[in-house]
Scaffold this motif. Structure first.
Motif, PDB file in Angstrom:
ATOM      1  N   PRO A 188       0.822  -1.212   0.000  1.00 11.09           N
ATOM      2  CA  PRO A 188       0.000   0.000   0.000  1.00 11.09           C
ATOM      3  C   PRO A 188       0.853   1.257   0.000  1.00 11.09           C
ATOM      4  CG  PRO A 188      -0.090  -1.092   2.134  1.00 11.09           C
ATOM      5  CD  PRO A 188       0.691  -1.976   1.219  1.00 11.09           C
ATOM      6  N   THR A 189       0.330   2.310  -0.636  1.00  9.05           N
ATOM      7  CA  THR A 189       1.041   3.592  -0.651  1.00  9.05           C
ATOM      8  C   THR A 189       0.486   4.553   0.394  1.00  9.05           C
ATOM      9  OG1 THR A 189      -0.425   4.402  -2.374  1.00  9.05           O
ATOM     10  CG2 THR A 189       1.654   3.395  -3.080  1.00  9.05           C
ATOM     11  N   VAL A 190      -0.567   4.149   1.069  1.00 11.07           N
ATOM     12  CA  VAL A 190      -1.121   4.944   2.163  1.00 11.07           C
ATOM     13  C   VAL A 190      -1.221   4.046   3.388  1.00 11.07           C
ATOM     14  CG1 VAL A 190      -2.426   6.517   0.682  1.00 11.07           C
ATOM     15  CG2 VAL A 190      -3.507   4.438   1.508  1.00 11.07           C
ATOM     16  N   ILE A 191      -1.217   4.648   4.558  1.00  4.66           N
ATOM     17  CA  ILE A 191      -1.299   3.864   5.784  1.00  4.66           C
ATOM     18  C   ILE A 191      -2.764   3.544   6.075  1.00  4.66           C
ATOM     19  CG2 ILE A 191      -1.401   5.858   7.318  1.00  4.66           C
ATOM     20  CD1 ILE A 191       0.486   4.276   9.193  1.00  4.66           C
TER      21      ILE A 191
ATOM     22  N   VAL B 119       0.558   5.082  15.780  1.00  3.38           N
ATOM     23  CA  VAL B 119       1.725   5.122  16.671  1.00  3.38           C
ATOM     24  C   VAL B 119       2.971   4.702  15.915  1.00  3.38           C
ATOM     25  CG1 VAL B 119       2.754   4.123  18.741  1.00  3.38           C
ATOM     26  CG2 VAL B 119       0.327   4.702  18.716  1.00  3.38           C
ATOM     27  N   THR B 120       2.853   3.672  15.111  1.00  5.24           N
ATOM     28  CA  THR B 120       3.990   3.194  14.316  1.00  5.24           C
ATOM     29  C   THR B 120       4.415   4.254  13.312  1.00  5.24           C
ATOM     30  OG1 THR B 120       3.195   0.940  14.555  1.00  5.24           O
ATOM     31  CG2 THR B 120       4.769   1.358  12.774  1.00  5.24           C
ATOM     32  N   PHE B 121       3.457   4.898  12.669  1.00  2.00           N
ATOM     33  CA  PHE B 121       3.773   5.936  11.695  1.00  2.00           C
ATOM     34  C   PHE B 121       4.443   7.130  12.380  1.00  2.00           C
ATOM     35  CE2 PHE B 121       2.805   9.560   8.918  1.00  2.00           C
ATOM     36  CZ  PHE B 121       3.328   9.069   7.733  1.00  2.00           C
ATOM     37  N   GLN B 122       3.944   7.532  13.550  1.00  3.73           N
ATOM     38  CA  GLN B 122       4.546   8.648  14.283  1.00  3.73           C
ATOM     39  C   GLN B 122       5.981   8.318  14.677  1.00  3.73           C
ATOM     40  OE1 GLN B 122       3.202  11.820  15.057  1.00  3.73           O
ATOM     41  NE2 GLN B 122       5.346  12.148  15.517  1.00  3.73           N
TER      42      GLN B 122
ATOM     43  N   VAL C 162      11.303  22.164  13.320  1.00  5.35           N
ATOM     44  CA  VAL C 162      10.425  21.215  12.639  1.00  5.35           C
ATOM     45  C   VAL C 162       9.633  20.454  13.695  1.00  5.35           C
ATOM     46  CG1 VAL C 162      10.333  19.163  11.155  1.00  5.35           C
ATOM     47  CG2 VAL C 162      11.976  20.968  10.669  1.00  5.35           C
ATOM     48  N   ALA C 163       8.338  20.296  13.446  1.00  5.94           N
ATOM     49  CA  ALA C 163       7.486  19.506  14.327  1.00  5.94           C
ATOM     50  C   ALA C 163       6.690  18.539  13.459  1.00  5.94           C
ATOM     51  CB  ALA C 163       6.548  20.404  15.110  1.00  5.94           C
ATOM     52  N   SER C 164       6.457  17.345  13.985  1.00 10.00           N
ATOM     53  CA  SER C 164       5.710  16.341  13.246  1.00 10.00           C
ATOM     54  C   SER C 164       4.663  15.730  14.161  1.00 10.00           C
ATOM     55  CB  SER C 164       6.662  15.253  12.733  1.00 10.00           C
ATOM     56  OG  SER C 164       5.930  14.181  12.199  1.00 10.00           O
ATOM     57  N   PHE C 165       3.450  15.632  13.669  1.00 12.63           N
ATOM     58  CA  PHE C 165       2.387  14.942  14.392  1.00 12.63           C
ATOM     59  C   PHE C 165       1.603  14.114  13.393  1.00 12.63           C
ATOM     60  CE2 PHE C 165      -1.891  14.551  16.190  1.00 12.63           C
ATOM     61  CZ  PHE C 165      -1.574  13.861  17.334  1.00 12.63           C
ATOM     62  N   ILE C 166       1.746  12.815  13.501  1.00 10.86           N
ATOM     63  CA  ILE C 166       1.149  11.834  12.596  1.00 10.86           C
ATOM     64  C   ILE C 166       1.466  12.222  11.151  1.00 10.86           C
ATOM     65  CG2 ILE C 166      -0.904  10.532  11.981  1.00 10.86           C
ATOM     66  CD1 ILE C 166      -0.244  10.143  14.898  1.00 10.86           C
TER      67      ILE C 166
END
Length: 81
Positions: free
Chosen positions: A12-15, A24-27, A43-47
């Motif tokens: 898959p190309t999307v989760i 959680v795994t993607f984060q 830089v900040a990342s959330f999901i």
């Protein structure tokens, strides 16, 4: 994560957010990919959101290019909004 079918393998190309712990795994993956950039505080990342904040436009463009490059190296794509 790849699935084997009678025709070929499917990756898959999307989760799939319906799977347990997928967000959680993607984060965790995003944190590892962008770790040193996140530690700078710029830089900040959330999901599936990446926020880049800088004081100057030139440095901002450099950071955006670096983030896009790292995502592409890890076969991730983004929807620009």
């Amino acid at each position: 994560m790849a699935f084997i079918t009678s025709e070929r393998s499917f990756e898959p190309t999307v989760i799939f957010f319906g799977l347990t712990n997928s967000s959680v795994t993607f984060q965790t993956m995003m944190n590892k990919i962008l770790c040193d950039l996140i530690n700078t505080g710029k830089v900040a990342s959330f999901i599936n959101n990446v926020i880049i904040g800088t004081e100057g436009e030139e440095r901002h463009n450099d950071l955006v290019e670096e983030v896009v490059k790292r995502l592409a190296e890890n076969d991730l794509y983004m929807k620009l909004e």
